[in-house]
Design a protein around this motif. Sequence first.
Motif, PDB file in Angstrom:
ATOM      1  N   ILE A  60      74.255  59.511  23.043  1.00 37.37           N
ATOM      2  CA  ILE A  60      74.384  59.553  24.501  1.00 37.37           C
ATOM      3  C   ILE A  60      74.766  58.150  24.950  1.00 37.37           C
ATOM      4  CG2 ILE A  60      73.188  59.876  26.691  1.00 37.37           C
ATOM      5  CD1 ILE A  60      71.346  61.827  25.329  1.00 37.37           C
ATOM      6  N   ARG A  61      75.836  58.051  25.730  1.00 32.99           N
ATOM      7  CA  ARG A  61      76.277  56.758  26.262  1.00 32.99           C
ATOM      8  C   ARG A  61      75.876  56.663  27.736  1.00 32.99           C
ATOM      9  NH1 ARG A  61      79.886  54.519  22.628  1.00 32.99           N
ATOM     10  NH2 ARG A  61      80.954  56.006  21.285  1.00 32.99           N
ATOM     11  N   SER A  62      75.375  55.493  28.118  1.00 37.36           N
ATOM     12  CA  SER A  62      75.039  55.245  29.514  1.00 37.36           C
ATOM     13  C   SER A  62      75.444  53.817  29.857  1.00 37.36           C
ATOM     14  CB  SER A  62      73.543  55.465  29.757  1.00 37.36           C
ATOM     15  OG  SER A  62      72.793  54.430  29.168  1.00 37.36           O
ATOM     16  N   VAL A  63      75.286  53.455  31.117  1.00 39.75           N
ATOM     17  CA  VAL A  63      75.646  52.101  31.535  1.00 39.75           C
ATOM     18  C   VAL A  63      74.725  51.063  30.911  1.00 39.75           C
ATOM     19  CG1 VAL A  63      76.749  52.765  33.689  1.00 39.75           C
ATOM     20  CG2 VAL A  63      74.297  52.346  33.659  1.00 39.75           C
ATOM     21  N   LEU A  64      73.545  51.462  30.491  1.00 42.19           N
ATOM     22  CA  LEU A  64      72.599  50.535  29.872  1.00 42.19           C
ATOM     23  C   LEU A  64      72.817  50.371  28.370  1.00 42.19           C
ATOM     24  CD1 LEU A  64      69.332  51.649  31.696  1.00 42.19           C
ATOM     25  CD2 LEU A  64      70.806  49.690  32.227  1.00 42.19           C
TER      26      LEU A  64
END
Length: 116
Positions: free
Chosen positions: A3-7
């Motif tokens: 899962i990719r996120s801004v963090l």
Amino acid sequence: MLIRSVLGNITFSKAVVSKIISKTVIATAGVAAMSTGLIKGLAQKVTGNSLMSGIELTTDDTGLNISLSITVHYGVRMQEVCKELQQNIRASLEKFTGLPIDVIHVKVEGIALSGN
């Protein structure tokens, strides 16, 4: 499973995802057990890799693809059990991991007869 996120990135191992699926399968009414073919079952006993028994996980652009094999109790409505199992797996994985699920294929490989 990623899962990719801004963090940053969150990665789940196949063993973790398989364990969540296994627990959900066993908790679903009408399912007797996870199922593997004879050869796969023997190989897993020798290697000790029983966490993923009967579960195949793949990913593509649209999400996680799950294929699993089960044994159901004699006398249950198999279609209803499989549909409930698919819904339970989707809910569990989305709740615990947030991974997008594309499809869940369920194969009934056996029927467990009551102890007669």
